[in-house]
Design an enzyme around this catalytic site. Structure first.
Site, PDB file in Angstrom:
ATOM      1  N   ARG A 164     -10.344 -11.545   2.211  1.00  0.00           N
ATOM      2  CA  ARG A 164     -11.172 -12.634   1.672  1.00  0.00           C
ATOM      3  C   ARG A 164     -10.436 -13.969   1.745  1.00  0.00           C
ATOM      4  O   ARG A 164     -11.065 -15.012   1.833  1.00  0.00           O
ATOM      5  CB  ARG A 164     -11.605 -12.280   0.246  1.00  0.00           C
ATOM      6  CG  ARG A 164     -10.458 -12.084  -0.701  1.00  0.00           C
ATOM      7  CD  ARG A 164     -10.854 -11.324  -1.962  1.00  0.00           C
ATOM      8  NE  ARG A 164     -10.904  -9.870  -1.765  1.00  0.00           N
ATOM      9  CZ  ARG A 164     -11.233  -8.996  -2.708  1.00  0.00           C
ATOM     10  NH1 ARG A 164     -11.548  -9.413  -3.903  1.00  0.00           N
ATOM     11  NH2 ARG A 164     -11.256  -7.701  -2.446  1.00  0.00           N
ATOM     12  N   LYS A 183       0.837  -1.202   0.000  1.00  0.00           N
ATOM     13  CA  LYS A 183       0.000   0.000   0.000  1.00  0.00           C
ATOM     14  C   LYS A 183       0.872   1.254   0.000  1.00  0.00           C
ATOM     15  O   LYS A 183       2.015   1.205   0.460  1.00  0.00           O
ATOM     16  CB  LYS A 183      -0.850   0.016   1.289  1.00  0.00           C
ATOM     17  CG  LYS A 183      -1.965  -0.991   1.347  1.00  0.00           C
ATOM     18  CD  LYS A 183      -2.745  -0.839   2.654  1.00  0.00           C
ATOM     19  CE  LYS A 183      -3.880  -1.845   2.742  1.00  0.00           C
ATOM     20  NZ  LYS A 183      -4.942  -1.640   1.741  1.00  0.00           N
TER      21      LYS A 183
HETATM   22  N1  BES Z   1      -8.176  -3.743   4.560  1.00  0.00           N
HETATM   23  C1  BES Z   1      -8.301  -3.362   3.212  1.00  0.00           C
HETATM   24  C2  BES Z   1      -9.598  -2.623   2.927  1.00  0.00           C
HETATM   25  C3  BES Z   1      -9.638  -1.197   3.370  1.00  0.00           C
HETATM   26  C4  BES Z   1      -8.926  -0.217   2.713  1.00  0.00           C
HETATM   27  C5  BES Z   1     -10.455  -0.834   4.413  1.00  0.00           C
HETATM   28  C6  BES Z   1      -9.024   1.096   3.118  1.00  0.00           C
HETATM   29  C7  BES Z   1     -10.556   0.481   4.811  1.00  0.00           C
HETATM   30  C8  BES Z   1      -9.841   1.442   4.163  1.00  0.00           C
HETATM   31  C9  BES Z   1      -8.290  -4.600   2.301  1.00  0.00           C
HETATM   32  O1  BES Z   1      -7.481  -5.636   2.739  1.00  0.00           O
HETATM   33  C10 BES Z   1      -7.764  -4.154   0.993  1.00  0.00           C
HETATM   34  O2  BES Z   1      -6.641  -3.777   0.929  1.00  0.00           O
HETATM   35  N2  BES Z   1      -8.611  -4.216  -0.028  1.00  0.00           N
HETATM   36  C11 BES Z   1      -8.229  -3.786  -1.333  1.00  0.00           C
HETATM   37  C12 BES Z   1      -8.786  -4.761  -2.318  1.00  0.00           C
HETATM   38  C13 BES Z   1      -8.258  -4.571  -3.712  1.00  0.00           C
HETATM   39  C14 BES Z   1      -6.800  -4.965  -3.783  1.00  0.00           C
HETATM   40  C15 BES Z   1      -9.053  -5.423  -4.667  1.00  0.00           C
HETATM   41  C16 BES Z   1      -8.824  -2.402  -1.548  1.00  0.00           C
HETATM   42  O3  BES Z   1      -9.942  -2.144  -1.123  1.00  0.00           O
HETATM   43  O4  BES Z   1      -8.131  -1.573  -2.117  1.00  0.00           O
HETATM   44 MN    MN Z   2      -5.498  -5.448   2.094  1.00  0.00          MN
END
Ligand code: BES
Ligand code: MN
Ligand code: ZN
Length: 499
Positions: free
Chosen positions: A337, A263
């Site tokens: 997931r 990230k």
């Molecule tokens: N924990 C995150 C989701 C999230 C992101 C929650 C920002 C709250 C704020 C999750 O694990 C994630 O990173 N999801 C990705 C999925 C994508 C790679 C398909 C996302 O939402 O960007």
């Molecule tokens: Mn994630």
């Protein structure tokens, strides 16, 4: 904090000794002949107070009133939502203050929602995080008296509200703990502590047991982390033996860096909240401990970190899940997931009546619904309706989202049964569709709490959601079950009488 429920009218409130007296003033306020009524009437007449929620007026050492300070707060039509807003506005005046005892007097017609708003609103706005401060300034407020027209009539609402407040606060505290404190190991310890203190059964698995069970997907996410994973099972056996349980599954990523698909740095600290689902399951059990509902409830928490490392799982890897389905990893940041799918398969062994998973799953859900409502996905209309209704009643609302099969198309891949991500479009739904594949054998619901589990910005902190929703759902299930049991008993008795 200690709450007390008391029968109290405005005249009684005037003589109640406390640091602060909070008077909630609704539309069409009915004045009596007491000093509090006089104060409210004069303030309304002078237009220095309005009944709009959020409007406040303070008085100090007011004539004939025993409390040192009086806060008059507009509470609109007196609905739960308006009451909550009013209590929050008033109680935030007491933050960082010296008030130790607060008396809240509710309007004479106030019901269960108002009692809940008074209890949960004060608990919520007086919470202070101190766990990792070197000079902690703890919450000053020690005692809250809730004054209602008939304390006996509001007793059940009061006990339930207190339980909700305790559970929500437990979840907030866990959520707010830094990621080097709230590790998977710590979550396991918290579960065991809860079980010991309140008579639950707890079982905590480490990497060896999880490998033996065959949770290949969950294990892969944990590979890059120096912190060992945990798989937590908590049980409340409050119902009849053999009665199908409700299973709550909470995403317990104690820190989400994204892994190899790392990230950006901005606000990455907030990914300590990626165990918000797990915290809400533990918080719900904390509330269950207060009320001991006659219901079987099981909590399942897969907990690990998502870290980049030489040992990390990587894009292109194919994982074999506990269900046997193979998964191609296209993005290691879609890890939630991957840990939940194995927990959902594991849930089958409890022959549940319903499985509800709770997860800070997608940024896309934050885009879709913001911080007001959690995303709700469900394969069962009755379950969806129950969760929606529970959310409304608990002021912890959600909103139903679709699960059409077309949304699953993008998860197709040439190299496994399913890919872990689809395109950008409809990201909250495609994530739910991924989970759906693993939740075929029971009524299932999924709550995406990415937008509601915590607040960012200056008020950064965990909200404890959706503990309120989950507790309300469980209590309604208990009531429905008790109804059914009574029907069965009645039928039996009638059968005997006929014979
Ligand atoms: N924990 C995150 C989701 C999230 C992101 C929650 C920002 C709250 C704020 C999750 O694990 C994630 O990173 N999801 C990705 C999925 C994508 C790679 C398909 C996302 O939402 O960007
Ligand atoms: Mn994630
Ligand atoms: Zn995550």
């Amino acid at each position: 904090m200690d709450f007390e429920l008391k029968t109290l009218d405005l005249a009684g409130a005037a003589t109640e000794k406390s640091d602060v007296l909070l008077v909630l003033v609704t539309d069409g306020f009915q004045a009596g002949k007491d000093p509090v009524s006089r104060l409210v009437s004069a303030a309304l007449a002078g237009r220095d107070l309005e009944t709009k929620p959020g409007k406040l007026l303070q008085a100090y050492r007011s004539e004939g009133i025993a409390a040192t300070r009086v806060i008059l707060a507009g509470a609109g039509d007196g609905s739960g939502k308006k009451m909550h807003a009013a209590v929050q506005a008033a109680a935030s005046l007491l933050r960082n203050g010296t008030a130790r005892k607060l008396t809240i007097v509710l309007p004479a017609q106030a019901g269960a929602e108002a009692v809940r708003a008074a209890v949960c609103g004060t608990a919520e706005s007086s919470y202070v995080y101190i766990a990792t401060k070197s000079k902690p300034e703890a919450r000053e407020l020690k005692k809250v008296v809730i004054g209602v027209a008939d304390a006996a009539a509001q007793r059940q609402a009061f006990l339930r509200a207190k339980a909700a407040a305790v559970g929500i606060e437990f979840a907030r505290e866990l959520g707010n703990l830094p990621p080097n404190y709230a590790t998977p190991t710590r979550l396991g310890e918290e579960a065991v502590k809860l079980a010991r203190a309140h008579g639950f059964k707890a079982e905590v698995f480490g990497p060896k047991e999880v490998a033996k069970i065959g949770m290949g997907s969950f294990m892969s996410v944990a590979k890059g982390s120096a912190e060992p994973l945990r798989f937590i099972t908590l049980r409340h056996d409050g119902g009849a033996k053999g009665e199908a349980p409700v299973v709550l599954v909470g995403k317990g990523i104690t820190f989400d860096t994204g892994g190899i698909s790392i990230k950006p740095s901005a606000e990455m600290d907030e990914m300590k909240y990626d165990m918000g689902g797990a915290a809400s399951v533990l918080g719900t059990f904390r509330a269950i401990a207060e009320l001991k509902p006659r219901l079987n409830v099981i909590g399942l928490i897969p907990a690990c970190e998502n870290m980049p490392d030489g040992a990390s799982y990587k894009p292109g890897d194919i994982l074999t899940s506990l269900s046997g389905q193979t998964i191609e990893v296209l993005n290691t940041d879609a890890e939630g997931r991957l840990i939940l799918c194995d927990a959902l398969t594991y849930a089958e062994r409890f022959k549940p009546r319903a499985v509800i998973d709770v997860a800070t799953l997608t940024g896309a859900c934050v885009v879709a619904l913001g911080g007001v409502r959690s995303g709700l996905f469900a394969t069962d209309d009755e379950l969806a309706g129950q969760l929606m209704a529970a959310g409304e009643a608990a002021l912890d609302p959600c909103w139903r989202m679709p699960l059409d099969d077309e949304y699953g198309e993008g998860l197709k891949t040439n190299f496994a049964d399913v890919a872990n991500v689809a395109g950008r479009a409809g990201g909250a739904v495609t994530a739910a569709k991924f989970l759906h594949r693993f939740a075929q054998n029971y009524p299932w619901a999924h709550l995406d709490i990415a937008g509601t589990a915590w607040k960012g910005g200056p008020a950064k902190g965990s909200t404890g959601r959706p503990v309120g929703l989950l507790l309300e759902y469980l209590l309604r299930q208990e009531a429905a079950g008790a109804g059914k049991a009574a029907d069965r008993k009645g039928a039996k008795a009638r059968g005997r009488a006929a014979a």
